[in-house]
Scaffold this motif. Structure first.
Motif, PDB file in Angstrom:
ATOM      1  N   ARG A 141       0.956  -1.310   0.122  1.00  0.00           N
ATOM      2  CA  ARG A 141       0.096  -0.190   0.118  1.00  0.00           C
ATOM      3  C   ARG A 141       0.893   1.374  -0.053  1.00  0.00           C
ATOM      4  NH1 ARG A 141      -5.468  -0.236   3.606  1.00  0.00           N
ATOM      5  NH2 ARG A 141      -5.622  -2.534   3.971  1.00  0.00           N
ATOM      6  N   LEU A 142       0.478   2.333  -0.807  1.00  0.00           N
ATOM      7  CA  LEU A 142       1.141   3.568  -0.810  1.00  0.00           C
ATOM      8  C   LEU A 142       1.234   4.158   0.397  1.00  0.00           C
ATOM      9  CD1 LEU A 142       2.819   5.461  -2.935  1.00  0.00           C
ATOM     10  CD2 LEU A 142       0.597   6.604  -3.516  1.00  0.00           C
ATOM     11  N   ASN A 143       2.166   4.626   0.873  1.00  0.00           N
ATOM     12  CA  ASN A 143       2.052   5.586   2.120  1.00  0.00           C
ATOM     13  C   ASN A 143       1.457   7.068   2.047  1.00  0.00           C
ATOM     14  OD1 ASN A 143       3.422   3.462   3.190  1.00  0.00           O
ATOM     15  ND2 ASN A 143       5.256   4.534   3.883  1.00  0.00           N
ATOM     16  N   ASP A 144       0.953   7.562   3.030  1.00  0.00           N
ATOM     17  CA  ASP A 144       0.131   8.841   2.488  1.00  0.00           C
ATOM     18  C   ASP A 144       1.124   9.803   2.104  1.00  0.00           C
ATOM     19  OD1 ASP A 144      -2.201   7.890   3.844  1.00  0.00           O
ATOM     20  OD2 ASP A 144      -1.645   8.858   5.761  1.00  0.00           O
ATOM     21  N   ASP A 145       2.378   9.818   2.459  1.00  0.00           N
ATOM     22  CA  ASP A 145       3.085  10.859   1.679  1.00  0.00           C
ATOM     23  C   ASP A 145       3.912  10.593   0.110  1.00  0.00           C
ATOM     24  OD1 ASP A 145       5.094   8.934   1.943  1.00  0.00           O
ATOM     25  OD2 ASP A 145       6.307  10.128   3.631  1.00  0.00           O
ATOM     26  N   ARG A 146       3.491   9.475  -0.157  1.00  0.00           N
ATOM     27  CA  ARG A 146       3.560   8.899  -1.710  1.00  0.00           C
ATOM     28  C   ARG A 146       5.277   8.704  -1.738  1.00  0.00           C
ATOM     29  NH1 ARG A 146      -0.388   9.601  -5.200  1.00  0.00           N
ATOM     30  NH2 ARG A 146       1.177   8.720  -6.678  1.00  0.00           N
ATOM     31  N   ALA A 147       5.859   8.731  -0.562  1.00  0.00           N
ATOM     32  CA  ALA A 147       7.345   8.316  -0.716  1.00  0.00           C
ATOM     33  C   ALA A 147       7.513   7.051  -0.927  1.00  0.00           C
ATOM     34  CB  ALA A 147       8.032   9.135   0.501  1.00  0.00           C
ATOM     35  N   GLU A 148       6.985   6.036  -0.336  1.00  0.00           N
ATOM     36  CA  GLU A 148       7.131   4.643  -0.548  1.00  0.00           C
ATOM     37  C   GLU A 148       5.937   3.745  -0.382  1.00  0.00           C
ATOM     38  OE1 GLU A 148      10.250   3.610   1.938  1.00  0.00           O
ATOM     39  OE2 GLU A 148       9.087   4.338   3.835  1.00  0.00           O
ATOM     40  N   PHE A 149       6.287   2.361  -0.779  1.00  0.00           N
ATOM     41  CA  PHE A 149       5.086   1.688  -0.295  1.00  0.00           C
ATOM     42  C   PHE A 149       5.206   1.082   1.115  1.00  0.00           C
ATOM     43  CE2 PHE A 149       4.231   1.402  -4.958  1.00  0.00           C
ATOM     44  CZ  PHE A 149       2.917   1.393  -5.262  1.00  0.00           C
ATOM     45  N   SER A 150       4.383   0.346   1.550  1.00  0.00           N
ATOM     46  CA  SER A 150       4.604  -0.290   2.904  1.00  0.00           C
ATOM     47  C   SER A 150       3.983  -1.748   2.560  1.00  0.00           C
ATOM     48  CB  SER A 150       3.454   0.347   3.888  1.00  0.00           C
ATOM     49  OG  SER A 150       4.114   1.215   4.489  1.00  0.00           O
ATOM     50  N   PRO A 151       4.749  -2.941   2.966  1.00  0.00           N
ATOM     51  CA  PRO A 151       4.357  -4.069   2.583  1.00  0.00           C
ATOM     52  C   PRO A 151       3.009  -4.634   3.341  1.00  0.00           C
ATOM     53  CG  PRO A 151       6.106  -4.293   4.203  1.00  0.00           C
ATOM     54  CD  PRO A 151       5.921  -2.694   3.730  1.00  0.00           C
ATOM     55  N   GLU A 152       2.423  -5.090   2.711  1.00  0.00           N
ATOM     56  CA  GLU A 152       0.796  -5.662   3.313  1.00  0.00           C
ATOM     57  C   GLU A 152       1.116  -7.417   3.483  1.00  0.00           C
ATOM     58  OE1 GLU A 152      -3.412  -4.014   2.610  1.00  0.00           O
ATOM     59  OE2 GLU A 152      -2.594  -4.905   0.982  1.00  0.00           O
ATOM     60  N   GLY A 153       0.744  -7.798   4.900  1.00  0.00           N
ATOM     61  CA  GLY A 153       0.875  -8.968   4.912  1.00  0.00           C
ATOM     62  C   GLY A 153      -0.105  -9.902   3.967  1.00  0.00           C
ATOM     63  N   ILE A 154       0.119 -10.803   3.199  1.00  0.00           N
ATOM     64  CA  ILE A 154      -0.788 -11.672   2.547  1.00  0.00           C
ATOM     65  C   ILE A 154      -1.194 -12.948   3.279  1.00  0.00           C
ATOM     66  CG2 ILE A 154      -1.483 -13.042   0.588  1.00  0.00           C
ATOM     67  CD1 ILE A 154       0.116 -11.385  -1.186  1.00  0.00           C
ATOM     68  N   GLU A 155      -2.421 -12.986   3.764  1.00  0.00           N
ATOM     69  CA  GLU A 155      -2.622 -14.439   4.863  1.00  0.00           C
ATOM     70  C   GLU A 155      -3.651 -15.075   4.085  1.00  0.00           C
ATOM     71  OE1 GLU A 155      -3.968 -13.242   8.531  1.00  0.00           O
ATOM     72  OE2 GLU A 155      -2.275 -11.421   8.950  1.00  0.00           O
ATOM     73  N   ILE A 156      -3.485 -16.359   3.510  1.00  0.00           N
ATOM     74  CA  ILE A 156      -4.287 -17.346   3.084  1.00  0.00           C
ATOM     75  C   ILE A 156      -5.557 -17.761   4.063  1.00  0.00           C
ATOM     76  CG2 ILE A 156      -4.575 -19.419   1.919  1.00  0.00           C
ATOM     77  CD1 ILE A 156      -2.863 -17.355   0.414  1.00  0.00           C
ATOM     78  N   ARG A 157      -6.800 -17.344   3.852  1.00  0.00           N
ATOM     79  CA  ARG A 157      -7.815 -17.707   4.701  1.00  0.00           C
ATOM     80  C   ARG A 157      -9.003 -18.412   3.880  1.00  0.00           C
ATOM     81  NH1 ARG A 157      -8.341 -14.312   9.640  1.00  0.00           N
ATOM     82  NH2 ARG A 157      -6.431 -13.426  10.113  1.00  0.00           N
ATOM     83  N   HIS A 158      -9.184 -19.608   4.415  1.00  0.00           N
ATOM     84  CA  HIS A 158      -9.889 -20.588   3.602  1.00  0.00           C
ATOM     85  C   HIS A 158     -11.420 -19.936   3.604  1.00  0.00           C
ATOM     86  CE1 HIS A 158      -6.976 -23.646   2.833  1.00  0.00           C
ATOM     87  NE2 HIS A 158      -6.826 -23.641   3.990  1.00  0.00           N
TER      88      HIS A 158
END
Lengths: 162, 124
Positions: A141-158
């Protein structure tokens, strides 16, 4: 760095994204992520340092890459495509919460071009496809200041189903 | 009756979670100016540092793309709806990106500048 948010997706949908990347290789694939945000940050997520409510992906809306001039290293989704994805989401009581695309023969991390063209709030899933075979898959996800992305943890949920 | 500006989902967190806002405005530029004055955090997502609309920001007056009208000088009248519609783009690093990365991190090899590094792998 701890992930700032969590993205729930079923193994089935995760596999569909990977398969789309393999199908369009050596060109980039793209599509919309339809789903919803949970109402609040759960106690357990708060305990894991997550700051935003978890986001659940419940359906995909595969799209055609409009960048026919350079489809190996660029993807493009037109405003009309976005409107159609939003309509499909509304019809299922969902909303467009993000986008996926592939990086043929490159790692699953956002490029400078990705960041420069990104919107905030959306989740951006990237799947790496090496020699035609899908490999790593990440979300950002893009940070509010547009300077970089933050990773978002992908969780596999059935319980997230197609 | 003022002009209504429709705010897309990704920008609502910066606009008090509202999906629209109304302003008195004679042009699209004026309406967007009011919008970004009321919700200052929106500005950097809609405009570049030199004040131009970002390339992936599409603005329509009713159903007409302002690129085919008078762009931000497109006149508006009471009752018009201005829609901000995202387009989405991205892709792998270009040679220019890789070179920039290499020069910024000169201790890294060209290969790592191009980003051939494993990321998190999801179970499947």
């Amino acid at each position: 760095m701890a992930d700032a948010s969590a993205l729930w997706i079923s193994g089935h949908l995760a596999e569909k994204i990977r398969a789309h990347g393999a199908e369009t290789y050596p060109f980039e694939c793209c599509g919309a992520l339809l789903g919803r945000d949970s109402g609040a940050v759960s106690e357990s997520d708060r305990g894991r340092g997550l700051k935003t409510p978890a986001r659940e992906i419940l359906q995909l809306f595969p799209l055609v890459n409009r960048r026919d001039d350079s489809p190996r290293n660029r993807f493009s989704v037109t405003a009309q495509d976005v409107l159609e994805a939003e309509k499909a989401a509304r019809e299922q009581g969902l909303e467009v919460v993000g986008w996926y695309h592939s990086h043929p023969d490159h790692p699953a991390r956002p490029s400078e071009y990705d960041r420069d063209h990104a919107w905030p709030w959306y989740s951006y899933i990237i799947v790496s496809v090496q020699n035609g075979a899908p490999q790593d898959m990440t979300s950002w996800r893009l940070n509010d200041d547009r300077a970089e992305f933050s990773p978002e943890g992908i969780e596999i949920r059935h319980r997230a189903t197609a | 009756m003022p002009v209504k500006v429709m705010i897309p989902s990704p920008l609502r967190p910066y606009a008090g979670k509202r999906d629209s806002a109304e302003f008195s405005a004679r042009t699209v530029g004026e309406a967007l100016g009011h919008l970004t004055t009321e919700f200052g955090e929106l500005r950097k997502h809609l405009f570049t540092e030199d004040g131009k609309l970002r390339s992936f920001v599409n603005v329509y007056v009713n159903d007409e793309d302002i690129r085919y009208l008078a762009k931000e000088n497109t006149p508006t009248k009471d009752g018009d709806t201005i829609s901000i519609i995202p387009s989405i783009a991205g892709g792998i690093p270009s040679i220019a990106d890789a070179m920039r990365s290499k020069f910024c991190h000169s201790e890294r090899s060209a290969e790592s500048a191009l980003g051939f590094v494993s990321d998190n792998r999801i179970g499947s």
